[in-house]
Design an enzyme around this catalytic site. Structure first.
Site, PDB file in Angstrom:
ATOM      1  N   HIS A   2      -8.164  58.042  11.808  1.00  0.00           N
ATOM      2  CA  HIS A   2      -8.847  56.748  11.726  1.00  0.00           C
ATOM      3  C   HIS A   2     -10.221  56.853  11.061  1.00  0.00           C
ATOM      4  O   HIS A   2     -11.079  56.004  11.278  1.00  0.00           O
ATOM      5  CB  HIS A   2      -9.029  56.101  13.097  1.00  0.00           C
ATOM      6  CG  HIS A   2      -7.811  56.118  13.942  1.00  0.00           C
ATOM      7  ND1 HIS A   2      -6.865  55.118  13.893  1.00  0.00           N
ATOM      8  CD2 HIS A   2      -7.355  57.026  14.850  1.00  0.00           C
ATOM      9  CE1 HIS A   2      -5.884  55.397  14.753  1.00  0.00           C
ATOM     10  NE2 HIS A   2      -6.152  56.553  15.343  1.00  0.00           N
TER      11      HIS A   2
ATOM     12  N   THR B 139      30.642  52.514 -28.742  1.00  0.00           N
ATOM     13  CA  THR B 139      29.838  51.311 -28.712  1.00  0.00           C
ATOM     14  C   THR B 139      28.368  51.734 -28.630  1.00  0.00           C
ATOM     15  O   THR B 139      28.070  52.880 -28.270  1.00  0.00           O
ATOM     16  CB  THR B 139      30.258  50.401 -27.549  1.00  0.00           C
ATOM     17  OG1 THR B 139      29.579  49.154 -27.687  1.00  0.00           O
ATOM     18  CG2 THR B 139      29.915  51.012 -26.218  1.00  0.00           C
TER      19      THR B 139
ATOM     20  N   SER C 247     -23.265  57.015 -14.407  1.00  0.00           N
ATOM     21  CA  SER C 247     -23.503  55.575 -14.400  1.00  0.00           C
ATOM     22  C   SER C 247     -24.436  55.253 -15.541  1.00  0.00           C
ATOM     23  O   SER C 247     -25.357  56.026 -15.828  1.00  0.00           O
ATOM     24  CB  SER C 247     -24.130  55.163 -13.060  1.00  0.00           C
ATOM     25  OG  SER C 247     -24.907  53.992 -13.211  1.00  0.00           O
TER      26      SER C 247
ATOM     27  N   ARG D  51     -23.053  60.838  -9.167  1.00  0.00           N
ATOM     28  CA  ARG D  51     -21.943  61.745  -9.463  1.00  0.00           C
ATOM     29  C   ARG D  51     -20.732  61.192  -8.734  1.00  0.00           C
ATOM     30  O   ARG D  51     -20.591  61.362  -7.529  1.00  0.00           O
ATOM     31  CB  ARG D  51     -22.275  63.171  -9.018  1.00  0.00           C
ATOM     32  CG  ARG D  51     -22.978  63.942 -10.142  1.00  0.00           C
ATOM     33  CD  ARG D  51     -23.840  65.033  -9.650  1.00  0.00           C
ATOM     34  NE  ARG D  51     -23.056  66.132  -9.104  1.00  0.00           N
ATOM     35  CZ  ARG D  51     -23.575  67.344  -8.873  1.00  0.00           C
ATOM     36  NH1 ARG D  51     -24.853  67.598  -9.167  1.00  0.00           N
ATOM     37  NH2 ARG D  51     -22.838  68.283  -8.365  1.00  0.00           N
TER      38      ARG D  51
ATOM     39  N   ASN E 218      -9.532  57.176 -10.677  1.00  0.00           N
ATOM     40  CA  ASN E 218      -8.601  56.911 -11.770  1.00  0.00           C
ATOM     41  C   ASN E 218      -7.163  57.203 -11.346  1.00  0.00           C
ATOM     42  O   ASN E 218      -6.240  56.422 -11.628  1.00  0.00           O
ATOM     43  CB  ASN E 218      -8.994  57.775 -12.970  1.00  0.00           C
ATOM     44  CG  ASN E 218      -8.002  57.689 -14.093  1.00  0.00           C
ATOM     45  OD1 ASN E 218      -7.191  58.587 -14.264  1.00  0.00           O
ATOM     46  ND2 ASN E 218      -8.020  56.589 -14.837  1.00  0.00           N
TER      47      ASN E 218
END
Lengths: 444, 444, 444, 444
Positions: free
Chosen positions: C149, C101, C270, C277, C284
């Site tokens: 923390h 099948t 930018s 930097r 990403n």
């Protein structure tokens, strides 16, 4: 529900006592409507209310245990409740629940509980918004560095930061108000929702009395896309909480220290390290946000019930109904308290803003150079050159400020003298439009 | 994006060509506004439009490859695009993007793409709603059994089933319209959103031209709670699709066969079993619903960006922006086609409705007995007794119908004669309020 | 699949060409087994391989278009492929797929693809582990502050940080190896998995040739709990990537600057701010982690197929099969490159470690005081007192170091002289057990 | 935790009493190890055990209230516990927790709780597997129709269905055993995990005594990828539960009625419709599966803690630790009871199998025709033709069986006589390999 993350008012909405009182109210209202319509004797409808109300009002832990006991035999919660009610109401009780089905009671009750929960959340948000507004106005012109990618970008004000969060929570408020409307419906439509044995006017009457809308077409149950949308609105709000909590956690970092959660006298930050003052509230809120967000997925999976209904949604809602609303209520209140008492260190903000030798003004220099005739590409390279020289040698003895590096660069100096440069990087320019933004967010 | 689950119009929204055209439009509009305000020379603004427009209009695969090549060097997509644009515009190009930051372009572009996508989804929903309405009216009084828990409950009509789904998709439409409004904002606010180097009137101008609202307070980026709410609205719609798809899958089961997806001439249901006619469209829709729903979680995780912004949301949106909208568009269109051509078997519906010997009328008998004076408890037991006798012995040679079992029951017969019983279970009673419900759903 | 986050080798596994080649291999192997068993003529089995192999080897875009065309008519992908194959093989083709099948082909093919994908991921992890080990050994004793923390806690070494991530990815490797074994099964069991028309020895033969195990009991499909476990293992690995990416993002913050992603010559951080930097790779990766993690939910929802199988899982897997593996492969490779070239600033690490006046040594003082006879409670209060005095007044002209504040405290001074104090806070104590931990993680 | 979905033994693992007892055990063992090493006086270690043990053993609600009270002041749970312990132990208490940090206690405690929970789940699975095996063997050769896409496919046996679920739960058992090993580690490594103030031999001693492995490198906390993998394993198991629950829900449908959940005497299926017998247990299990699965997402989000640790995972685990394990334990037990008592209707299975006129044998005819010389394509069309003729006209007076339609087809009849056809569709062929499959699943 985790007791330490629960407040009494929201918790009470989900108690068995509240649930049974709402069930009674629905049954009594339906009986009254049926009495008026002549479906059942008006006198019995009157007696159901008269004898049932005190029973519902005074429901005790022992009563709940008795209902549970009946449920263990009947394996049906609404029948158990009706049986217990009948023990007090007597003969007239047989006219309760006429032509209705359990879902009429269960789903309309859930609507009442969710709308009450939404009302508390809206009040929570009002208090949070008030706190954010107060702190935003207080720090409307407190200069601080704006950071993109965690890297110093350009000056902003602490008030502007808070205004952004205020606007976000105002949107969350609107979403929860819309979500409240989604779930504020009443269904008294009987098996498979056809009204075969119950008049639609009963539904209209009960809905009006409970402050709900009529469910236009129910299939015995109120369709669960409404509830999915509700829990999604809570999930988005939880994410907004996480964003503000993350901001505070960043600001309290040892290297940043621009703000700090209020540290109670007697509080211990660490069992091992007595010097610690940790942002435990905002970290806690981060975790609670994950919890509330996690409930959106099962709520979405609840939508595709089989045919006119199955009961798979019910166990899910016994968890997420209380847990999502109680936890979000707690989180909003905790966030409000935290923001209300947040210690702000404007001096540290200024110190950080200046810590990179002035490179945060690079864009303004770039613009000035472009306008003075340099190509965009050329200006970019010149400014980048000066900025990198500043940044990488900042800690060295002969490290120069960004301004000095620029003036020492022939290409820059050829276009821009010291005076023009100082005009370009005047910090007052940065905050010219704060008033405009505040007016947009908080009104004129 | 999986090509077989994608339609060209929605896919085009997410092509590089479309993206660059929107980027150009934003830059050109911003330049025009700046030209008007005198921030840059009006003549240069005019030239940006004049020389840039044909370049944007005619953008080719080779151009895109060239932009990609520049990006590989600069590692910055917007700078790569601006550099390529400058190659065509020349000198005036240095006035493009003045005081702006990449996010101004990227986020406003995403708003344009998401609102266009939402517009297509709204049209999809309109078509689905039209198909559902048509089939609902066609089968307004086609009797079928209503099922709770997968078990026969009481009669309903096939039109009522569809009316319920219609109402659910009408709510989904309202949610997507609201979600569209959420993401229909424009930000041209420069680094960290302070307007330090760009006048707020530029933003207002660009927003108005693009049919967007002004973002009241951006932090360089448009806040991601808006997008999270958007993807949640898609997720709820996906779940509504799954509910209808699940209904069709159930109706097409071999044992039920009340409806069937249209089977194309030439179609093969199984490579091994030539007899198969499978509900493959609705099963496919069930899977696509899982896919679209799954994108809500990363969208929610995208909200808590660091400080004024980080770029972690970007990669997520490169996946879920196209994938969620393209897949949902495809699913809605597939569902519309499927419902439009769905083969309905009213005879099978009647056969199934009658297949359990009439026990689906049990509630009406319960009510009649209660009104004839039996206690609710007593009536329930009598009716359950007769129903179980019917059900469990149905296949046996001496199995009796529910009606006969009731009349043979002394307690029932003592209260209700044959005539009264037949009156109680008259099927016409079941559909008395179908008109009412249809009026609620489709209007008078 | 988003091209910019895809590498060719993994992408190739999911191409139509690869899929059809695997399909042919399965069919050809099955025919060979059947030929040996005498189910089909051995000569036809031979011809299937002889004529089919070059056809499969040379499959072109035009062939794929032809198969797609056949599928549009038959609406069945495997039948379309078999029909196309038959066009080349001729007469003997009717013995292909005997008693099988589609799922036999589809599911076994998916097993081959997922195991190949897992093999690439295991190689990716080996490379990542090698990079982490190299950097860990390089910085085995590079002192840096450990932070709980986000607050300075106690000294640790940068090598220890990396050792922790190494151990985590080593666990991820073991999980993916286990997940690979989960999905490495072959099913050639025919409709509903009963082997009614295909001999189990065919399955055994094909499995052995493909390096797979036999699926002990398939229900036409290979059970999807296996795949759910597979995608969960990818999701956990994605979260481990996010943890290391988050660490790097923190270290690169302007205020911390202890490490920095390699900044390419020509790279622009930018479009507006030439000084930037940014840790764009790790941001990403954070986003890609969300994407991969998001696929676990639909994979889990795929498990509960109806009866012996439905096809709802298929559309889900067309998305998440390629997307999850391609994206994770890309992310692991990106992370390896990033860690390999990560710029480390040991000077900044020391500067930060010392920046709070020495309070990071508070626990060691606490212990020394306890051992000198102070109660735990009393010691804690004394140390906390000195630490807070240090911390809050650090920036002030008369701010004192933690050591000085301790010595100025009567309660402390009564128990611990300057010499004893200096012994207690000797930084060498902190790193005594680094060797032990390294031996545990990397072996002796 | 929802009391109605909780069993006492699993719930007890998560009680405050249990938690504090485990905390004491960890502290006492650590003190003993330190006493042996001479880090603290051996006599004090002895006294900690001697005086502390009865206090821990007899911990009462009043004690817990007292600890809560201390926590409200100190805002630190472990310090509150230690303070309360010190109230009973006296002077020696100051040697407790020497060089340790709260996480050493909290995380090791969680490991103990999760491994105990896993042990209960493994026992649950053993009982479920035993029940499934018993029912599978009972119905090893009970014929029933196998369904793909909800459509009748080919005959299988009910025992084979159960064997498939058995194998799936056996895999789940292996996954939970592996997940147990993942979380069975002990960390006593002090602040930021460097062992600066605690000897690694203390950790080794405590781990050995608690039956845990040593955590090779902790960063103050035990890394959360371990816990994420644990909750993913629970999520996969929940999905396996949903698959079996979905099967039962399908089998109990009114149109199918091949199996039925045990219906208790006195049980009421519906408050309105006395005839109902609903699959409420399996629907409930479907919902509980959604709940347990939903906890995987926050568990995955817990992995990326900041630097050496933050506390955001803690609130998440206070929910999902108890909720996921308690709910899964309940669900597994409910499923075991349900399967144990499931009423099976073999007669209905046969009736359904035969209900489509024999088309379920289509593949076998296809194969016989192919082997008799028809092309695969031609045979497929002939068989499809006969099957569709059977299926669509089945209810009509002159509807013919599949066999009759085949024999009436010239193309078929030309290749296959009645005898050959009957041989091809002999049902005994279908079950030839059931023994093989059972041997694979349950052993020889």
């Amino acid at each position: 529900m985790v007791p330490r993350y629960a407040r009494p008012e929201m918790t009470a909405i989900w108690s068995p006592e509240t649930r049974y009182r709402i069930w009674f109210e629905i049954e009594a209202l339906a009986a009254e409507a049926m009495g008026d319509l002549g479906t059942i004797p008006a006198e019995d409808a009157r007696l159901i209310r008269e004898k049932g109300q005190p029973r519902a009002d005074a429901i005790s832990a022992a009563d709940i245990a008795r209902i549970d006991e009946i449920e263990r035999e009947t394996r049906h919660d609404v029948i158990a409740f009706l049986t217990w009610m009948a023990e007090g109401i007597g003969e007239s009780a047989r006219f309760m629940h006429q032509g209705m089905t359990s879902s009429d009671v269960l789903d309309t009750c859930l609507s009442v509980q969710l709308t009450r929960a939404a009302d508390l959340l809206l009040m929570d948000l009002d208090q949070l918004l008030a706190a954010l507004k107060r702190r935003a106005e207080e720090h409307k012109f407190t200069p601080t560095v704006g950071r993109s990618h965690g890297i110093h970008a350009e000056p902003t004000t602490f008030g502007l930061k808070l205004a952004g969060h205020y606007a976000e929570f105002a949107r969350c408020r609107a979403r929860i108000a819309a979500a409240r409307a989604e779930v504020a419906t009443c269904a008294i439509s009987g098996p498979v929702g056809t009204f075969a044995s119950v008049d639609p006017r009963v539904e209209e009457f009960v809905a009006a009395k409970l402050g709900l809308a009529v469910e236009p077409v129910s299939t015995q149950v109120i369709p669960r896309d409404r509830h999915a949308a509700f829990f999604c609105a809570l999930a988005v709000t939880a994410s907004a909480i996480e964003r503000l909590a993350t901001e505070v956690r960043h600001l309290q970092r040892s290297e940043v220290r621009e703000a700090e959660e209020f540290f109670h006298p007697g509080q211990k930050g660490s069992s091992a390290m007595p010097h610690k003052r940790n942002p435990v509230l905002s970290e806690n809120l981060t975790g609670l946000a994950r919890v509330v967000r996690g409930y959106a997925t099962p709520a979405l999976e609840n939508v595709a019930l089989w045919h006119e209904r199955d009961i798979s949604h019910s166990s899910v809602e016994r968890f997420i109904g209380p847990d999502a609303t109680i936890t979000l209520d707690f989180a909003l209140a905790r966030l409000t308290g935290m923001m209300d008492k947040l210690t702000i260190y404007p001096d540290r903000m200024v110190a950080n803003l200046e810590s990179l030798g002035g490179v945060v003004h690079s864009q303004k220099v770039l613009l000035a150079l472009t306008q003075a005739g340099l190509s965009r590409e050329g200006a970019y390279k010149a400014v980048q050159r000066a900025a990198m020289a500043t940044w990488t040698r900042l800690a060295e003895p002969d490290g120069r400020s960004f301004r000095d590096n620029l003036l020492a660069d022939e290409e820059v100096a050829g276009k821009l003298g010291a005076e023009a440069l100082d005009g370009a990087i005047d910090p007052q320019r940065d905050f010219r439009h704060v008033d405009t933004i505040f007016a947009r967010v908080f009104g004129a």
